[in-house]
Design a protein around this motif. Structure first.
Motif, PDB file in Angstrom:
ATOM      1  N   VAL A  62       0.869  -1.166   0.000  1.00 13.75           N
ATOM      2  CA  VAL A  62       0.000   0.000   0.000  1.00 13.75           C
ATOM      3  C   VAL A  62       0.908   1.217   0.000  1.00 13.75           C
ATOM      4  O   VAL A  62       1.775   1.347   0.843  1.00 13.75           O
ATOM      5  CB  VAL A  62      -0.861   0.033   1.270  1.00 13.75           C
ATOM      6  N   GLU A  63       0.674   2.083  -0.975  1.00 12.35           N
ATOM      7  CA  GLU A  63       1.445   3.312  -0.930  1.00 12.35           C
ATOM      8  C   GLU A  63       0.624   4.341  -0.187  1.00 12.35           C
ATOM      9  O   GLU A  63      -0.538   4.552  -0.498  1.00 12.35           O
ATOM     10  CB  GLU A  63       1.734   3.817  -2.351  1.00 12.35           C
ATOM     11  N   ARG A  64       1.255   4.890   0.833  1.00 11.89           N
ATOM     12  CA  ARG A  64       0.488   5.808   1.653  1.00 11.89           C
ATOM     13  C   ARG A  64       1.352   7.019   1.934  1.00 11.89           C
ATOM     14  O   ARG A  64       2.383   6.932   2.601  1.00 11.89           O
ATOM     15  CB  ARG A  64       0.104   5.113   2.952  1.00 11.89           C
ATOM     16  N   SER A  65       0.939   8.135   1.396  1.00 15.18           N
ATOM     17  CA  SER A  65       1.662   9.360   1.692  1.00 15.18           C
ATOM     18  C   SER A  65       1.341   9.756   3.125  1.00 15.18           C
ATOM     19  O   SER A  65       0.314   9.351   3.652  1.00 15.18           O
ATOM     20  CB  SER A  65       1.215  10.459   0.732  1.00 15.18           C
ATOM     21  N   PRO A  66       2.196  10.531   3.760  1.00 10.86           N
ATOM     22  CA  PRO A  66       1.886  10.942   5.142  1.00 10.86           C
ATOM     23  C   PRO A  66       0.594  11.743   5.187  1.00 10.86           C
ATOM     24  O   PRO A  66       0.253  12.436   4.224  1.00 10.86           O
ATOM     25  CB  PRO A  66       3.075  11.812   5.535  1.00 10.86           C
ATOM     26  N   ALA A  67      -0.072  11.625   6.319  1.00 16.91           N
ATOM     27  CA  ALA A  67      -1.352  12.308   6.445  1.00 16.91           C
ATOM     28  C   ALA A  67      -1.131  13.807   6.574  1.00 16.91           C
ATOM     29  O   ALA A  67      -0.103  14.269   7.056  1.00 16.91           O
ATOM     30  CB  ALA A  67      -2.085  11.798   7.681  1.00 16.91           C
ATOM     31  N   ARG A  68      -2.154  14.542   6.086  1.00 14.46           N
ATOM     32  CA  ARG A  68      -2.115  15.981   6.297  1.00 14.46           C
ATOM     33  C   ARG A  68      -3.393  16.397   7.018  1.00 14.46           C
ATOM     34  O   ARG A  68      -4.312  16.932   6.414  1.00 14.46           O
ATOM     35  CB  ARG A  68      -1.970  16.723   4.966  1.00 14.46           C
ATOM     36  N   PRO A  69      -3.428  16.075   8.313  1.00 19.89           N
ATOM     37  CA  PRO A  69      -4.658  16.361   9.049  1.00 19.89           C
ATOM     38  C   PRO A  69      -4.906  17.853   9.147  1.00 19.89           C
ATOM     39  O   PRO A  69      -3.975  18.625   9.298  1.00 19.89           O
ATOM     40  CB  PRO A  69      -4.406  15.754  10.427  1.00 19.89           C
ATOM     41  N   THR A  70      -6.152  18.252   9.049  1.00 17.53           N
ATOM     42  CA  THR A  70      -6.520  19.658   9.236  1.00 17.53           C
ATOM     43  C   THR A  70      -7.329  19.771  10.518  1.00 17.53           C
ATOM     44  O   THR A  70      -6.960  19.163  11.515  1.00 17.53           O
ATOM     45  CB  THR A  70      -7.299  20.173   8.014  1.00 17.53           C
ATOM     46  N   GLU A  71      -8.446  20.477  10.486  1.00 17.45           N
ATOM     47  CA  GLU A  71      -9.153  20.724  11.751  1.00 17.45           C
ATOM     48  C   GLU A  71      -9.888  19.460  12.231  1.00 17.45           C
ATOM     49  O   GLU A  71     -10.139  18.525  11.471  1.00 17.45           O
ATOM     50  CB  GLU A  71     -10.132  21.908  11.621  1.00 17.45           C
ATOM     51  N   THR A  72     -10.226  19.454  13.510  1.00 16.72           N
ATOM     52  CA  THR A  72     -10.872  18.303  14.133  1.00 16.72           C
ATOM     53  C   THR A  72     -12.259  18.079  13.539  1.00 16.72           C
ATOM     54  O   THR A  72     -13.065  19.005  13.472  1.00 16.72           O
ATOM     55  CB  THR A  72     -11.030  18.549  15.642  1.00 16.72           C
ATOM     56  N   THR A  73     -12.501  16.867  13.113  1.00 17.52           N
ATOM     57  CA  THR A  73     -13.837  16.532  12.595  1.00 17.52           C
ATOM     58  C   THR A  73     -14.670  15.863  13.679  1.00 17.52           C
ATOM     59  O   THR A  73     -15.799  16.257  13.944  1.00 17.52           O
ATOM     60  CB  THR A  73     -13.725  15.594  11.379  1.00 17.52           C
ATOM     61  N   LEU A  74     -14.102  14.847  14.291  1.00 12.37           N
ATOM     62  CA  LEU A  74     -14.843  14.122  15.331  1.00 12.37           C
ATOM     63  C   LEU A  74     -14.240  14.447  16.687  1.00 12.37           C
ATOM     64  O   LEU A  74     -13.023  14.375  16.864  1.00 12.37           O
ATOM     65  CB  LEU A  74     -14.756  12.612  15.092  1.00 12.37           C
ATOM     66  N   ARG A  75     -15.117  14.819  17.613  1.00 11.21           N
ATOM     67  CA  ARG A  75     -14.625  15.156  18.935  1.00 11.21           C
ATOM     68  C   ARG A  75     -15.455  14.377  19.944  1.00 11.21           C
ATOM     69  O   ARG A  75     -16.660  14.604  20.085  1.00 11.21           O
ATOM     70  CB  ARG A  75     -14.792  16.659  19.121  1.00 11.21           C
ATOM     71  N   VAL A  76     -14.824  13.431  20.618  1.00 13.60           N
ATOM     72  CA  VAL A  76     -15.528  12.564  21.569  1.00 13.60           C
ATOM     73  C   VAL A  76     -15.031  12.898  22.966  1.00 13.60           C
ATOM     74  O   VAL A  76     -13.829  12.931  23.204  1.00 13.60           O
ATOM     75  CB  VAL A  76     -15.252  11.075  21.260  1.00 13.60           C
ATOM     76  N   ARG A  77     -15.962  13.195  23.886  1.00 16.44           N
ATOM     77  CA  ARG A  77     -15.556  13.569  25.243  1.00 16.44           C
ATOM     78  C   ARG A  77     -16.342  12.779  26.282  1.00 16.44           C
ATOM     79  O   ARG A  77     -17.570  12.724  26.217  1.00 16.44           O
ATOM     80  CB  ARG A  77     -15.825  15.070  25.483  1.00 16.44           C
TER      81      ARG A  77
END
Ligand SMILES: Nc1ncnc2c1ncn2[C@@H]1O[C@H](COP(=O)(O)OP(=O)(O)OP(=O)(O)O)[C@@H](O)[C@H]1O
Ligand SMILES: Nc1ncnc2c1ncn2[C@@H]1O[C@H](COP(=O)(O)OP(=O)(O)OP(=O)(O)O)[C@@H](O)[C@H]1O
Ligand SMILES: [Mg+2]
Ligand SMILES: [Mg+2]
Lengths: 311, 373, 338, 535
Positions: free
Chosen positions: D254-269
């Motif tokens: 599997v070729e997987r480029s590094p992730a480029r996470p942006t703002e939080t989508t799911l927030r579980v508290r």
């Protein structure tokens, strides 16, 4: 109101409950066995009717009550097997086949009685006798219950034994295990080498036999003759008891007994100055309310399964 | 790899699949006819065995309903009620809800239609429509009871509908014998409905006597078409189908399953209510005790026979009513007794859903094809 | 084809039943009377049973009337009067006999457009039979004449369903019971109802048992085959019963059950039809009218056989006879539910 | 029972020119010749729908060949049903579990061969037998638990125990390891080897080629219903097998480029949940950002299913909050969750992932049947539904002759593709993917990996739940570990992470402290605007 209470607590009332519940119990257990084997037995009504008719006719002609009862049960058993065959061999829809068998029983019994006795009404012109009543020694001495129990018909005793019998069959015997597995997951049962069809045939035969016993009770215990269509919808009440009882032996037992009690109550209240049609709704209204309350309570206790999955 | 081009085998599969489907349809159709013939053949034997003349009996049974125009009318009138009742259970059946409640719904519908049509003065046309709407509403309400009990509480719908039938039939009986009974009449029935509320008899249109057949027949056809569209061409129909196919899947997919169940009961109830309106406004012109006969129950047979496909229910209803009419005429015109007529109808009902024959044939065809290649 | 014109030239009667034979009640009785007419008077008889499904009645009558295989069409009960009223004018050459209910000769509501001049109706004063039953019942309990039930004051009537025709029996019974000095509250009335009100002997037995349990000395079933359950429960309760419509002492097979039957209150539909057949042959049958028959015409009565005499003391028998005579002569008018 | 005569020599099982055409015309097996000698572990591999299960079902009597002959114990046999196969000593673990839900594990294990005398069942003996068997084979189960209440993993182990219990001479294992943990797989393999050494013949089907190489003696490869060859395992590599299966070379990485996470989508508290049956959840806190794949590791039954179903809206959480892009999901029903942009690939595709008797087309639109272009103004357009299906069938390479085919007639892998196609094509903001590659062939597996990564790169937040650690490590940008309904570990960088190391956390040997678990999460309790509600 207190008179109603007196009635309900009387031994005559209890005796009536036992009598009225007898066909419901037996037929409901018949329905239960079939349902758990995976084939709905809508033909309970027809099986009862055929057994009632055969029983009275054979007993009348042979002079043997026992032979009559056995033949009645045998015919109903055969109808159970026939239903299984229609479903399993011909692939017919079980509900339609059941309705068809009911029709067949209605027409067939009427034809048999008419061609043998030249009477379109029933076998009341033929002396056929009743199955014996049984009084256990000493039972009369039990207060209230004793009077209610003594002198009940043999079949009534059998009906009450049917509950532990079916429970034992389902949960203790190999056959019962296979039956429940077949009804719930036929593929799983087949994959471990259980002869699915054979189990279903046997289950439906047993179902028919129980319904047959209920029918025999009508024409050879409750009264001593057969009347055209004398089951009068009892098979369907029994079917309702099967589901009301949650497809479990003791649940079905309680449901059928409840129907018996409610109907006995309606009979007792029948002489009051209330329109009779409204009085006769009592058992059904009570059932509907009980059903709703029971379901509501079960839901409140938080079942994981969504409502729709309980089909 | 992303998209693989279609391989030769896949193309072959596809061709074969389509051919099989076409063939299966043809086989289904011809086998449906064959099963009916087989059932008739068994009936033939029954009649022989009971000492009747089967040829004459069948002649009467199969041609009788068409012999006179009023018999045709009787057939259409009966089929109208029966088909509506078949449709009324077909919809909950599609959602895998075993509703046996058509009986309570048809009586509720009849009561509502009659109450409006007898007591509420309305201008023409409106006088026809309002009682029908009232009947549909009453039927729907009667459907909502077991529907909501099932959907909201999980109460078994078989029990609920059976109990409701018993209750409603008895209450109906009470009303027809009591409060709604025509005053001064010794016979048990209500006052007649107002003239304007009657469904126009078909006789008026075709100029031949057609018994009690009326434009309710057209209403029935429209209802069937509408239900077919509902099931196959609307989101609600899709929700009903998916709830029937797998309620867990439906719930997972965002379908509010309890709502769908309720709707299936309500729609079915409304259609059964229409059947009640047809009986009151078209057939009897008033309330009579037991006015639906055994039709509510036979509607179940018709629905299952048609595998709950609304358009097929029409065909099954016409077929079954034809048998009913033919059987009655046979009993009148030949020496075959009512009992044997019932037995023959039973045999037909027993065998008509037998799928063994079609399947056997299909398997044989499939096997032959394997052999050929 | 359904012409089947009588080759023998005998007049053909077609009995069309909105129900079936075997009811042990008025349909059977009608059949028996017409059967007798066939034998004694030279008619041809054909029976058509339409069954209990009401959707089939009107088309069934239409079919029956439009076939050319009869001269006289006989049918009974209130439910058919509208059908006959509509069909009779359509077939003016045919004759129609309606028993147990009159067609509406006034010609309202579109029915009987020819004033039903080819229809003969005969109705029965079943209330008079009920009156005698009630009268006898009260006399029996008052005199403590019923062995084993001396202490009981109550009596029961078990109807099939609560419809005017059945209530006519009940109303008559209650008035007879009161005329003999009884209290209305001592008459227990209950209906079988349910899916098969006239064909559920098990339920009939249960209701009778309950009535005996509530202190009824005797029960009179007016519920067709359901009534057969009453005699069974009478045996086990060791009490008594009246028969209805036909002589039930004769039709029962079990001696113990026979013994419970004090008498049977007869409503003789068959006799009335037989008489109609006789009159029709003599051309004296009055078409276009309704004849109402009761005690005076011997169409209603009670069985006065040895068994009756054995169970009922002479004195009561005489009083019953006198009561019957008063009704016959018209000096007593029995109330009716119709 | 098992003493039906076996031939002295010859293959334990064999197929001779066997062809199978299903009633609907699908030809699943084409003129296959296969022989397996006694005492051999034979792997059978092939793409989804290649006909492996069908061939096995014919050995077990569940399906009858349309042409050709089945041999068991050296002789041609006519197997009318499983009973005749069982009598000949054939046992099978089915790909789709064949268990009675209302029965206990023990009852299922002994079903058909119940201990007890004179027609009665001895429940105690059943439990003991099951417990002993479980211990011997290393497959842990709770004999007294009802099957409908246990995890899929335990069901799978029950199914295997069921086959072991029958002491078969030929054991067919149709993808038995799909839901097992690595340790359980090890144990199973040890047991299988022992049985082989005792003379048993084993037919083993798996899509995990590594396992195939580890356990089998020889490998038979099927493609599109035909047998394309049999090779000694020693001579095979993953790559060679894969290219045999698909008919051309196939890269497995599997070729997987590094992730480029942006703002939080799911927030579980502080998410807590009291399950009526199953695992409770306790105070879960985590975020998933757009553009990253967060893996959830854990031994089956430690709360993964509950977590997934809560996030998908199928269960209501007891305490705590879940926010999607800042919106609180409390009070939304399933449709609301879907509307908010949550896609969910459920772990049990047969239970709620599909309506088996409905068509592929209908299965593909359950979440969008009431929206354009499929429906407009209350009218559903079947043409549009069909076109939609054809597009997805094409795009996701679902092997089927027609969109109107009921999904029941699809092979397991193709059915899984239908579900993934539906969920991914919805363009979810958050995709919860539970066991997405269970039972999927390597081509499809690779394909799904690519799809997940593509979805991530398109900005979706992906929560990947899997029992397969290899898969998790290959795909996850970050990794969480669940144990007993609690988060016990959080790895923000998965490079260099080994299966062994994660395994220690899964087993509860090690645990991250709370600071590490919650580092960088904005507010630890519920969001400030929700504080009032949760107290
Ligand atoms: N009962 C059935 N009716 C019709 N077609 C079927 C049936 N079962 C399987 N098929 C078809 O037969 C073909 C082979 O299916 P099979 O289940 O044998 O594949 P498989 O190799 O086991 O695939 P997987 O690896 O996905 O389990 C598939 O195209 C499938 O759609
Ligand atoms: N997802 C759902 N699950 C169950 N019931 C629903 C759903 N959506 C809507 N309903 C209900 O079904 C009934 C009919 O739906 P509606 O009137 O929305 O149908 P429609 O307008 O034809 O369809 P749509 O608006 O979805 O295209 C309404 O009572 C509606 O609330
Ligand atoms: Mg497979
Ligand atoms: Mg909408």
């Amino acid at each position: 109101m207190s008179s109603v209470l007196d009635v309900v607590l009387s031994s005559a009332f209890l005796a009536a409950v036992l009598r009225i519940a007898t066909p419901y119990l037996l037929a409901a257990f018949g329905g239960l066995v079939a349902e758990r084997a995976g084939i709905s037995n809508i033909a309970l009504e027809g099986q009862m009717l055929s057994a009632a008719c055969t029983g009275a006719l054979v007993a009348g002609y042979s002079g043997s009550v026992a032979l009559g009862a056995v033949s009645g049960v045998a015919v109903a058993t055969l109808l159970g097997v026939l239903l299984a065959a229609l479903r399993l061999e011909l692939g017919a829809d079980a509900i339609i086949a059941g309705i068809g068998l009911n029709l067949l029983a209605s027409g067939g019994t009427a034809y048999a009685v008419y061609s043998l006795l030249d009477d379109k009404g029933g076998t009341s012109g033929l002396k056929s006798g009743s199955l014996p009543s049984i009084t256990l020694p000493g039972v009369e001495n039990v207060p209230v219950l004793g009077d209610a129990l003594s002198g009940q018909n043999l079949v009534t005793w059998l009906a009450f034994l049917a509950a532990p019998f079916v429970a034992w069959l389902f949960y203790r015997t190999r056959f019962g295990f296979h039956l429940r597995a077949v009804g719930e997951m036929p593929d799983a049962a087949e994959s471990v080498g259980i002869a699915v069809r054979r189990v279903q045939y046997t289950g439906l035969a047993l179902s028919g036999a129980l319904a047959g016993l209920a029918g025999v009770f009508l024409s050879m215990g409750y009264v001593s003759f057969f009347v055209r269509d004398m089951t009068a919808g009892r098979g369907f009440i029994a079917l309702a008891a099967v589901f009301l009882g949650g497809l479990r032996p003791w649940g079905v037992f309680l449901a059928a007994l409840g129907f018996g009690a409610a109907e006995a109550l309606a009979v007792q209240l029948g002489t009051l100055d209330v329109p009779p049609q409204l009085v006769s709704t009592i058992p059904y209204v009570m059932t509907l309310v009980a059903l709703a309350l029971y379901a509501w309570r079960r839901k409140r206790r938080g079942r994981a399964v969504p409502a729709a999955a309980s089909l | 790899m992303t998209t693989t081009p279609m391989t030769a085998i896949e193309t072959e599969d596809r061709r074969q699949y389509r051919a099989t489907r076409r063939r299966d349809f043809a086989v289904d159709l011809s086998m449906a006819l064959a099963t009916i013939l087989a059932a008739l053949a068994i009936g033939f034997l029954v009649m022989l065995a009971t000492g009747n003349d089967p040829v004459r009996a069948y002649e009467v049974m199969l041609t009788g309903p068409l012999e006179r125009s009023f018999r045709v009318g009787r057939w259409l009138e009966d089929a109208t009620t029966l088909t509506l009742l078949g449709l009324s259970v077909a919809i909950p059946f599609r959602a895998r809800q075993i509703s046996l409640g058509a009986e309570s719904q048809v009586y509720a519908g009849a009561l509502a239609a009659a109450t409006v049509a007898i007591f509420v003065p309305l201008p023409p046309v409106v006088a026809v429509i309002v009682p029908m709407a009232a009947a549909a509403a009453a039927g729907a309400g009667m459907g909502l009871v077991p529907g909501a009990m099932k959907a909201r509480l999980g109460a078994n719908e078989i029990v609920a509908t059976l109990m409701l039938n018993a209750i409603v039939v008895r209450v109906y009986d009470y009303l027809v014998n009591g409060p709604l009974k025509a005053s001064g009449s010794s016979a048990v029935h209500s006052e007649s409905i107002q003239q304007d509320s009657a469904l126009t008899p078909l006789s008026d249109w075709f100029g031949v006597p057609l018994g009690r057949a009326n434009i309710g027949f057209g209403v029935m056809l429209l209802t069937a078409a509408a239900l077919w569209l509902l099931i196959n061409r609307t989101p609600l129909g899709y929700r009903i189908r998916m709830t029937g196919a797998n309620p867990d899947f439906a719930a997972y997919g965002g379908i509010r399953v309890p709502r769908v169940i309720e709707w299936s009961f309500v729609i079915g109830g409304a259609v059964a209510g229409l059947a009640g309106a047809h009986l009151v406004q078209g057939v009897y012109g008033r309330l009579e005790p037991g006015l639906a006969g055994s039709l509510a129950f036979e509607g179940i047979v018709v629905a299952l026979l048609a595998r709950n496909n609304p358009l097929v229910v029409v065909i099954a209803g016409l077929f079954y009513s034809y048998l009913r009419a033919g059987g009655d005429i046979m009993e009148q015109q030949t020496d075959v007794g009512t009992e044997i007529v019932v037995v023959i109808q039973a045999v037909i009902v027993l065998l008509v859903t037998a799928q063994a024959l079609p399947n056997l044939l299909k398997r044989r065809i499939a096997r032959r094809q394997v052999g050929v290649r | 084809d359904d012409s089947g014109a009588s080759s023998s030239g005998k007049p053909r009667i077609k009995l069309v039943l909105n129900g079936g034979l075997g009811d042990k009640s008025f349909f059977d009785s009608a059949y028996a009377g017409l059967k007798k007419a066939e034998k004694d008077l030279g008619y041809d008889l054909k029976v058509v049973e339409l069954g209990s499904d009401r959707t089939k009645w009107e088309p069934g009558f239409e079919d029956a009337a439009s076939a050319d295989d009869y001269d006289i069409l006989a049918a009974g009960t209130f439910d058919v009067t509208d059908y006959i009223g509509k069909l009779a004018p359509e077939f003016p050459d045919k004759k129609f006999w309606v028993f147990d209910a009159p067609v509406d000769y006034s010609g309202k509501n579109g029915a009987c457009s020819n004033k039903c001049e080819n229809v003969y109706s005969v109705t029965f004063k079943q209330n008079e039979g009920g009156y005698l039953a009630g009268f006898l019942a009260e006399k029996l309990v008052a005199a403590k004449a019923l062995k084993g039930a001396e202490s009981l004051k109550k009596v029961g009537v078990m109807g099939g369903v609560k419809i005017p025709l059945i209530e006519d029996f009940v109303v008559g019974f209650t008035s007879g019971f009161q005329a003999a000095g009884g209290k209305k509250s001592d008459v227990l009335v209950q209906y079988v109802g349910g899916d098969k009100p006239f064909g559920d002997p098990a339920k009939g037995k249960e209701i009778s048992t309950a009535m005996y349990g509530q202190g009824a000395a005797l029960v009179w079933p007016v519920a067709g085959l359901s009534g057969l359950g009453t005699f069974e429960s009478a045996v086990s309760a060791e009490r008594y019963a009246f028969g209805v419509d036909s002589d039930q002492y004769q039709t029962l097979t079990d001696q113990a059950q026979k013994n419970t039957v004090v008498t049977s209150i007869l409503k003789n539909v068959g006799n009335a039809l037989y008489k109609a057949a006789q009159d029709d042959q003599k051309d004296t049958l009055k078409y276009g009218t309704v004849s109402t028959v009761g005690l005076a015409e011997d169409a209603v009565g009670y069985v006065n056989d040895d068994h009756f005499k054995e169970l009922v003391p002479e004195k009561i028998r005489t009083e019953l006879q006198e009561a019957a005579d008063k009704v016959r002569s018209g000096s007593v008018t029995v109330p009716s539910a119709l | 029972m098992m003493n039906e005569p076996w031939g002295k020599d010859g293959p334990a099982v064999a197929a001779r020119q066997v062809t199978k055409t299903y009633a609907n015309g699908v030809r699943a097996v084409r003129s296959v010749d296969l022989e397996v000698p006694p005492g051999e572990i034979r792997a059978v591999v092939g793409e989804n729908g290649a006909g492996k299960s069908t061939l096995m079902k014919m050995f077990y009597g569940l399906e009858q060949p349309s042409a050709g002959a089945i041999l068991v114990g050296g002789r041609t046999r006519v197997l009318r049903g499983p009973a005749s196969a069982i009598a000949l000593g054939v046992g099978m673990v089915h790909q789709n579990l064949m268990l009675v839900p209302s029965f206990t594990v023990a009852q299922n294990v002994v079903l058909g061969v119940e201990p007890g005398r004179r027609g009665l069942v001895d429940p105690k003996a059943a439990v003991e037998t099951t417990a002993r068997l479980a211990e011997e084979s290393g497959l842990t189960v709770d004999p007294r638990a009802r099957v409908e209440e246990v995890s899929v993993g335990m069901r799978q182990r029950t199914e295997i125990l069921k086959a072991l219990h029958r002491k078969a001479r030929v054991l067919i294992l149709d993808e038995p390891t799909a839901v097992l943990t690595p340790q359980e797989t090890e144990d199973l393999f040890a047991a299988v080897r022992r049985l082989r050494d005792g003379g048993m013949t084993v037919l083993f089907i798996s899509h995990k080629l590594r396992e195939v190489l580890e356990i089998s003696d020889k490998v038979s490869v099927m493609r599109a219903g035909s047998l394309v060859g049999t090779v000694a395992t020693a001579d095979a590599t993953e790559r060679s097998l894969a290219s045999m299966m698909v008919g051309r070379d196939l890269s497995l990485d599997v070729e997987r480029s590094p992730a480029r996470p942006t703002e939080t989508t799911l927030r579980v508290r502080s998410l807590g949940y009291e399950a009526p049956t199953g695992q409770w959840l306790h105070g879960l806190d985590f975020d998933v950002a757009a553009g990253e794949i967060v893996g959830v590791a854990g031994i089956e039954g430690n709360g993964q299913s509950e977590l997934a179903e809560i996030l998908a809206g199928l269960r209501r959480p007891g305490t705590g909050t879940v926010h999607l892009d800042g919106t609180d999901t409390a009070g939304l029903d399933v449709a609301g969750h879907r509307g908010a942009g949550i896609g969910y690939v459920p772990e049990d595709r047969l239970y709620n992932g599909a309506a088996l008797d409905a068509s592929i087309a209908d299965n593909l639109v359950v979440d969008r049947h009431d929206r354009p272009p499929l429906a407009r103004r209350g009218v559903l357009y079947p043409g549009a539904v069909r076109a939609h299906a054809e597009e997805l069938i094409d795009e996701y390479a679902i092997r089927t002759p027609d969109p109107s085919v009921p999904v029941r007639a699809l092979s397991g892998g193709n059915l899984q593709k239908v579900i993934v196609a539906r969920e991914l094509s919805a363009g979810p903001r958050l995709l919860i993917a539970s066991q997405v590659t269970r039972g999927v062939d390597i081509g499809a597996m690779r394909f799904m990996y690519e799809r997940l990564v593509a979805a991530r790169d398109a900005g979706a937040a992906v929560l990947l739940i899997s029992a397969d650690l290899t898969e998790l490590l290959a795909l996850s940008d970050r990794l969480l570990v669940l144990k007993d309904g609690r988060l016990v570990a959080r790895f923000d960088d998965t490079t260099g992470l080994t299966e062994k190391r994660v395994g220690l956390y899964m087993l509860g040997v090690e645990e991250h402290d709370r600071d590490q678990l919650t580092a960088g999460l904005d507010t630890l309790t519920a969001g400030p605007e929700d504080l009032g509600e949760t107290t």
